[in-house]
Design an enzyme around this catalytic site. Structure first.
Site, short mmCIF file in Angstrom:
data_model
loop_
_atom_site.label_atom_id
_atom_site.label_comp_id
_atom_site.label_asym_id
_atom_site.label_seq_id
_atom_site.Cartn_x
_atom_site.Cartn_y
_atom_site.Cartn_z
CG HIS A 190 46.77 41.12 29.20
ND1 HIS A 190 48.04 41.14 28.64
CD2 HIS A 190 46.76 42.07 30.16
CE1 HIS A 190 48.77 42.07 29.22
NE2 HIS A 190 48.02 42.65 30.15
CD GLU A 264 47.14 47.40 34.97
OE1 GLU A 264 46.49 47.69 36.00
OE2 GLU A 264 47.94 46.45 34.90
#
Length: 382
Positions: A190, A264
């Site tokens: 990202h 994550e």
């Protein structure tokens, strides 16, 4: 996905002999199939295969985000041991039972019910298909081993100045010996957030992309659109990944599918802290965490747990998109884990590999079980 049903089975033709497992995840009404798992295990016993089926089914349920699981198996041994009514005594079963219980601990509730084999026909069929695949898997591995040996010999002869032999069949990239068209995962991290600017642990928190982060996402999207031939876009559920994936999906004119297993690492009590702050706050825990991937952050998640869910995602993507190019928008730890799986290396890679924001890495997974890494940390388009 609040509740699911997991049915699992395993078998061995010889006990021990060629073994395999199967697992299927249904919705709570036991109508819709949500996931399937099967794998040839080589030579193993029935009980090992049954436990491996249970582990695969629980891992698939976790990847789907289930909170309550009803496990149904025709193995009296596994059901009674996992229910706590029978002790696990066999040395081969102890680590498998431990792994299964670790997965169980991640759900709100798990029940175990014995069912007759006739009611476990789906999982039984998958297990038998896995066992049927064993000769093919062995043959492919033998051919790949021969090809790899041949390539080593050819390379040696070339280094000695000998004429190069003409190969009847070229293997996959480099020295892998893999064959067939791989599923290619384009692993995109990202874009920038405020926490990434400050180099703080950013796990399950949801900081948005900065203005630069949005620009990074747009540039990555244009680069991927120029590549073309991309079949799907999948993303972590966290906002920073979703925003990056949305830019990619728009550029490619593809929908974005959210995959919970791509999220994550949960850094627990260290969320929002810098490396130094976490080390100062919990020096012993931090040191153990850095040296042992099975150790979670306080109140968080271990790298071993991340690997389990990323491996489940990898299996699903390869099964759903054979031979296709897939954009995977995720975070540092999951992307490193995909690369670790492709390279077949230990956890040291997690601590030694650097990945920039909005960087692209590429890992390929072949139908015969081979894998390769094509690219790591490309930022040339930013």
């Amino acid at each position: 996905m609040p509740a699911v049903v997991v049915e699992a089975d395993g078998g061995s033709r010889g006990n021990p002999g060629p073994a395999g497992y199967g697992a299927v995840v249904y919705d709570a009404d036991h109508v819709r199939v949500l996931a399937e798992r099967r794998e040839s295990l080589g030579v193993a016993t029935n009980n090992v295969a049954e436990y491996r089926g249970l582990i695969a089914g629980l891992a698939a349920a976790a990847e789907l985000g289930a909170r309550t699981v009803a496990v149904r198996m025709d193995s009296k041994l596994v059901i009674e041991q996992m229910s706590g009514r029978w002790q696990v005594k066999h040395p081969a079963m102890i680590p498998l039972a431990k792994q299964a219980r670790a997965l169980v601990a991640g759900f709100d509730a798990v029940s175990f019910t014995w069912i007759p084999r006739a009611q476990n026909s789906h999982a039984d069929r998958l297990a038998n298909e896995a066992m049927d695949d064993a000769p093919i898997v062995d043959e492919v591995r033998a051919v790949n081993s021969t090809l790899a040996q041949r390539d080593t010999e050819v390379a040696g002869s070339r280094s000695r100045g000998e004429p190069r032999a003409t190969a009847a069949r070229e293997p996959g990239p480099g020295w892998t010996g893999a064959h067939g068209r791989p599923t290619r995962l384009l692993l995109l991290r990202h874009g920038q957030t405020e926490l990434s600017i400050q180099r703080r642990y950013s796990g399950r928190g949801n900081p948005p992309l900065t203005e630069l982060g949005r620009e990074q996402a747009d540039r990555a999207a244009r680069m991927l659109a120029a590549k073309g031939n991309i079949a799907a876009v999948v993303s972590s559920p966290l906002d920073r990944a979703q925003a990056t994936a949305a830019a990619v999906g728009q550029a490619l004119r593809l929908p974005v599918r959210t995959v919970d297993g791509l999220t994550e690492t949960d850094f627990g009590a260290w969320e929002g802290l810098t490396f130094g702050e976490a080390a100062q706050r919990d020096p012993q825990s931090h040191a153990r965490w850095l040296g042992d991937p099975s150790v979670p952050a306080p109140g968080g998640e271990s790298f071993d747990a991340v690997r389990e869910r990323v491996e489940a995602v990898r299996r699903d993507l390869v099964a759903l998109h054979p031979g296709a190019n897939i954009v995977v928008v995720s975070h540092v730890t999951p992307i490193k884990t995909f690369l670790q799986l492709a390279l077949g290396v230990g956890p040291s890679l997690l601590y030694r590999l650097h990945l920039d924001l909005a960087s692209l890495s590429i890992a390929e997974f072949y139908p015969d079980g081979g894998a390769s890494v094509r690219l790591v940390n490309d930022t040339s388009y930013l």
